[in-house]
Design a protein around this motif. Structure first.
Motif, PDB file in Angstrom:
ATOM      1  N   TRP A   1       2.241  46.194  32.414  1.00 41.50           N
ATOM      2  CA  TRP A   1       2.483  46.951  31.938  1.00 41.50           C
ATOM      3  C   TRP A   1       1.602  48.071  30.796  1.00 41.50           C
ATOM      4  O   TRP A   1       1.998  48.477  29.632  1.00 41.50           O
TER       5      TRP A   1
ATOM      6  N   GLN B   1       2.142  51.534  32.033  1.00 37.88           N
ATOM      7  CA  GLN B   1       3.378  51.922  32.129  1.00 37.88           C
ATOM      8  C   GLN B   1       3.537  52.476  30.051  1.00 37.88           C
ATOM      9  O   GLN B   1       3.435  52.984  30.257  1.00 37.88           O
TER      10      GLN B   1
ATOM     11  N   ARG C   1      12.523  48.078  33.621  1.00 38.57           N
ATOM     12  CA  ARG C   1      11.845  46.780  33.789  1.00 38.57           C
ATOM     13  C   ARG C   1      11.704  46.321  32.977  1.00 38.57           C
ATOM     14  O   ARG C   1      12.331  45.194  33.049  1.00 38.57           O
TER      15      ARG C   1
ATOM     16  N   ASN D   1      15.280  44.628  33.220  1.00 34.57           N
ATOM     17  CA  ASN D   1      15.631  44.910  33.923  1.00 34.57           C
ATOM     18  C   ASN D   1      17.019  45.282  34.562  1.00 34.57           C
ATOM     19  O   ASN D   1      17.776  44.395  35.753  1.00 34.57           O
TER      20      ASN D   1
ATOM     21  N   PRO E   1      14.986  48.227  38.032  1.00 41.73           N
ATOM     22  CA  PRO E   1      14.035  48.210  38.191  1.00 41.73           C
ATOM     23  C   PRO E   1      13.506  48.859  38.862  1.00 41.73           C
ATOM     24  O   PRO E   1      12.185  49.510  38.871  1.00 41.73           O
TER      25      PRO E   1
ATOM     26  N   THR F   1      11.161  51.874  38.170  1.00 39.32           N
ATOM     27  CA  THR F   1      10.384  52.539  37.027  1.00 39.32           C
ATOM     28  C   THR F   1       8.945  52.745  38.569  1.00 39.32           C
ATOM     29  O   THR F   1       8.585  53.804  37.494  1.00 39.32           O
TER      30      THR F   1
ATOM     31  N   LEU G   1       3.574  48.230  40.626  1.00 42.55           N
ATOM     32  CA  LEU G   1       5.057  48.024  39.844  1.00 42.55           C
ATOM     33  C   LEU G   1       6.266  47.911  41.830  1.00 42.55           C
ATOM     34  O   LEU G   1       6.318  47.238  41.606  1.00 42.55           O
TER      35      LEU G   1
ATOM     36  N   LEU H   1       7.726  44.199  42.636  1.00 44.46           N
ATOM     37  CA  LEU H   1       8.864  44.219  43.706  1.00 44.46           C
ATOM     38  C   LEU H   1       9.175  43.658  43.983  1.00 44.46           C
ATOM     39  O   LEU H   1       9.977  42.338  44.724  1.00 44.46           O
TER      40      LEU H   1
END
Length: 124
Positions: free
Chosen positions: A6, A9, A64, A67, A70, A73, A117, A121
């Motif tokens: 995060w 990002q 993301r 949601n 996602p 991202t 990421l 996932l």
């Protein structure tokens, strides 16, 4: 790891929103002192790069955070890495090595973010 992703990002999103936004709203002539490479590109190309950067910044956060799709991202992070690779090539061919190194650093962060990421996932 999720907190680090995060943070990466968010930092990338701020960087690309600022850089892309400037390319969208500032005339190429006014950008020359900060971005001398703009003299080699048409104004439409500069605006397109700016739009890609801003859309990529949105793609880093929105899918993301909501949601909703996602998987977009890491795609956005990978796309921004491609933009930075292109920027590095432009700067190095123009002899602007410090800028090229900056592009390579942001490329690495964007690529590592995309990789992290994708891993998060696939593990969820």
């Amino acid at each position: 790891m999720p907190v680090l992703l995060w943070v990466a990002q968010a930092l990338l999103a701020v960087l690309f929103t600022a850089a892309g936004g400037m390319k969208l709203v500032v005339s190429p002539e006014d950008m020359v002192p900060l971005m001398p490479w703009v003299v080699d590109f048409r104004p439409e190309t500069i605006k397109a790069i700016g739009a890609l950067e801003v859309l990529g910044a949105v793609g880093l956060i929105l899918p993301r955070a909501t949601n909703i799709a996602p998987v977009l991202t890491p795609v956005a992070a990978a796309g921004l890495a491609v933009v930075m690779a292109g920027g590095a090539v432009v700067h190095v061919t123009r002899g602007e090595y410090p800028h090229g190194i900056g592009n390579i650093a942001v490329f690495a962060v964007a690529l590592l973010t995309a990789w992290g990421l994708l891993r998060s996932l696939s593990s969820s």
